[in-house]
Design an enzyme around this catalytic site. Sequence first.
Site, PDB file in Angstrom:
ATOM      1  N   LYS A   7       0.831  -1.211   0.000  1.00  0.00           N
ATOM      2  CA  LYS A   7       0.000   0.000   0.000  1.00  0.00           C
ATOM      3  C   LYS A   7       0.861   1.256   0.000  1.00  0.00           C
ATOM      4  O   LYS A   7       0.614   2.173  -0.764  1.00  0.00           O
ATOM      5  CB  LYS A   7      -0.928   0.037   1.223  1.00  0.00           C
ATOM      6  CG  LYS A   7      -1.990  -1.053   1.216  1.00  0.00           C
ATOM      7  CD  LYS A   7      -3.030  -0.824   2.327  1.00  0.00           C
ATOM      8  CE  LYS A   7      -2.456  -0.857   3.728  1.00  0.00           C
ATOM      9  NZ  LYS A   7      -1.895  -2.160   4.117  1.00  0.00           N
ATOM     10  N   ARG A   9      -9.627   0.926   8.785  1.00  0.00           N
ATOM     11  CA  ARG A   9      -9.192  -0.442   9.038  1.00  0.00           C
ATOM     12  C   ARG A   9     -10.196  -1.211   9.882  1.00  0.00           C
ATOM     13  O   ARG A   9      -9.951  -2.367  10.190  1.00  0.00           O
ATOM     14  CB  ARG A   9      -7.885  -0.405   9.808  1.00  0.00           C
ATOM     15  CG  ARG A   9      -6.643  -0.721   8.945  1.00  0.00           C
ATOM     16  CD  ARG A   9      -5.491  -0.455   9.836  1.00  0.00           C
ATOM     17  NE  ARG A   9      -4.294  -1.150   9.645  1.00  0.00           N
ATOM     18  CZ  ARG A   9      -3.172  -0.637   9.131  1.00  0.00           C
ATOM     19  NH1 ARG A   9      -3.183   0.544   8.573  1.00  0.00           N
ATOM     20  NH2 ARG A   9      -2.067  -1.311   9.149  1.00  0.00           N
ATOM     21  N   ARG A  11      11.718  -6.467   5.217  1.00  0.00           N
ATOM     22  CA  ARG A  11      11.536  -5.036   5.016  1.00  0.00           C
ATOM     23  C   ARG A  11      12.430  -4.229   5.960  1.00  0.00           C
ATOM     24  O   ARG A  11      12.528  -4.544   7.142  1.00  0.00           O
ATOM     25  CB  ARG A  11      10.064  -4.750   5.294  1.00  0.00           C
ATOM     26  CG  ARG A  11       9.598  -3.391   4.996  1.00  0.00           C
ATOM     27  CD  ARG A  11       8.120  -3.455   4.693  1.00  0.00           C
ATOM     28  NE  ARG A  11       7.332  -3.216   5.893  1.00  0.00           N
ATOM     29  CZ  ARG A  11       6.045  -2.879   5.851  1.00  0.00           C
ATOM     30  NH1 ARG A  11       5.415  -2.756   4.695  1.00  0.00           N
ATOM     31  NH2 ARG A  11       5.396  -2.668   6.953  1.00  0.00           N
ATOM     32  N   ARG A  35      11.162  -2.190  11.531  1.00  0.00           N
ATOM     33  CA  ARG A  35      10.069  -1.750  12.395  1.00  0.00           C
ATOM     34  C   ARG A  35       9.749  -2.855  13.397  1.00  0.00           C
ATOM     35  O   ARG A  35       9.723  -4.016  13.027  1.00  0.00           O
ATOM     36  CB  ARG A  35       8.818  -1.473  11.537  1.00  0.00           C
ATOM     37  CG  ARG A  35       8.899  -0.174  10.777  1.00  0.00           C
ATOM     38  CD  ARG A  35       7.825  -0.050   9.720  1.00  0.00           C
ATOM     39  NE  ARG A  35       6.492  -0.495  10.145  1.00  0.00           N
ATOM     40  CZ  ARG A  35       5.398  -0.355   9.388  1.00  0.00           C
ATOM     41  NH1 ARG A  35       5.464   0.225   8.204  1.00  0.00           N
ATOM     42  NH2 ARG A  35       4.242  -0.790   9.820  1.00  0.00           N
ATOM     43  N   ARG A  41      -0.471  -9.159  13.140  1.00  0.00           N
ATOM     44  CA  ARG A  41      -1.057  -8.152  12.242  1.00  0.00           C
ATOM     45  C   ARG A  41      -1.920  -8.805  11.165  1.00  0.00           C
ATOM     46  O   ARG A  41      -2.937  -8.247  10.752  1.00  0.00           O
ATOM     47  CB  ARG A  41       0.041  -7.312  11.598  1.00  0.00           C
ATOM     48  CG  ARG A  41       0.676  -6.338  12.594  1.00  0.00           C
ATOM     49  CD  ARG A  41       1.965  -5.765  12.070  1.00  0.00           C
ATOM     50  NE  ARG A  41       1.767  -4.826  10.997  1.00  0.00           N
ATOM     51  CZ  ARG A  41       2.698  -4.539  10.081  1.00  0.00           C
ATOM     52  NH1 ARG A  41       3.873  -5.134  10.128  1.00  0.00           N
ATOM     53  NH2 ARG A  41       2.441  -3.671   9.140  1.00  0.00           N
TER      54      ARG A  41
END
Length: 218
Positions: free
Chosen positions: A13, A88, A127, A160, A171
């Site tokens: 996204k 969300r 990531r 992160r 998540r």
Amino acid sequence: MRVVLVGAPGAGKGTQAKFISQHFAIPSISTGEMFRANLAAETELGKAAKRYMDAGDLVPDEVTIGIVSDRLVQRDTGNGFLLDGFPRTPPQAEALSKLLADRGTPLDVVLELQVDSNEVVRRLSGRRTCRTCEHVWHLDFDPPREPGTCDVDGGELFQRDDDLPETILRRLDVYAEQTAPLVDYYRDAGLLQSITAQGEVDEITQLAIEALESALRR
Ligand code: AMP
Ligand code: ZN
């Protein structure tokens, strides 16, 4: 154009939001980035959001709806906006619909980025994010020239907390439970466009732009 991007964590996204916002000259508004900026600046909001974010949980609706409402009244949204990571939950979606209906500026389209969960785990665990410019690199798919350093501005790369393996699984559960129902909600509202988010980044951008342009012509 007023658009919402929805998709699992790791669907891309943030990456697609940047290209779409450039193409249509509309601001990209990311609640995740707003929360991270508040965390970095150690504001009250940042402190309140931190424990939810670290755990991979959602920040409470009242808080999140509040920051988005404040953001959407800023002048740069006059031409439209792209929301990345909001809404969300069903109450967030209701609040957004109401806020926009009150202003007579309803959403034009909701774009869903589809990706399977194995791919999500692979993407999120590799990531690495730049501390200064938030550019996202990937150890396998898009490594920086120098390990640990951002090519754009030389910033330090970090993982992160919410990209750690246990948190990634949490998540994904949160997405399935709380966010996936929005796909049906927006389909019923006649706003949904879905594209695959697996493949080359620029191919996906092309699909996204085509889907948005065709939605605008409807
Ligand atoms: P993101 O960068 O979109 O993955 O967001 C990072 C984290 O910020 C999420 O895991 C949540 O803890 C929080 N967050 C971002 N957007 C929302 C939202 N719309 N509602 C609740 N929490 C959010
Ligand atoms: Zn950087």
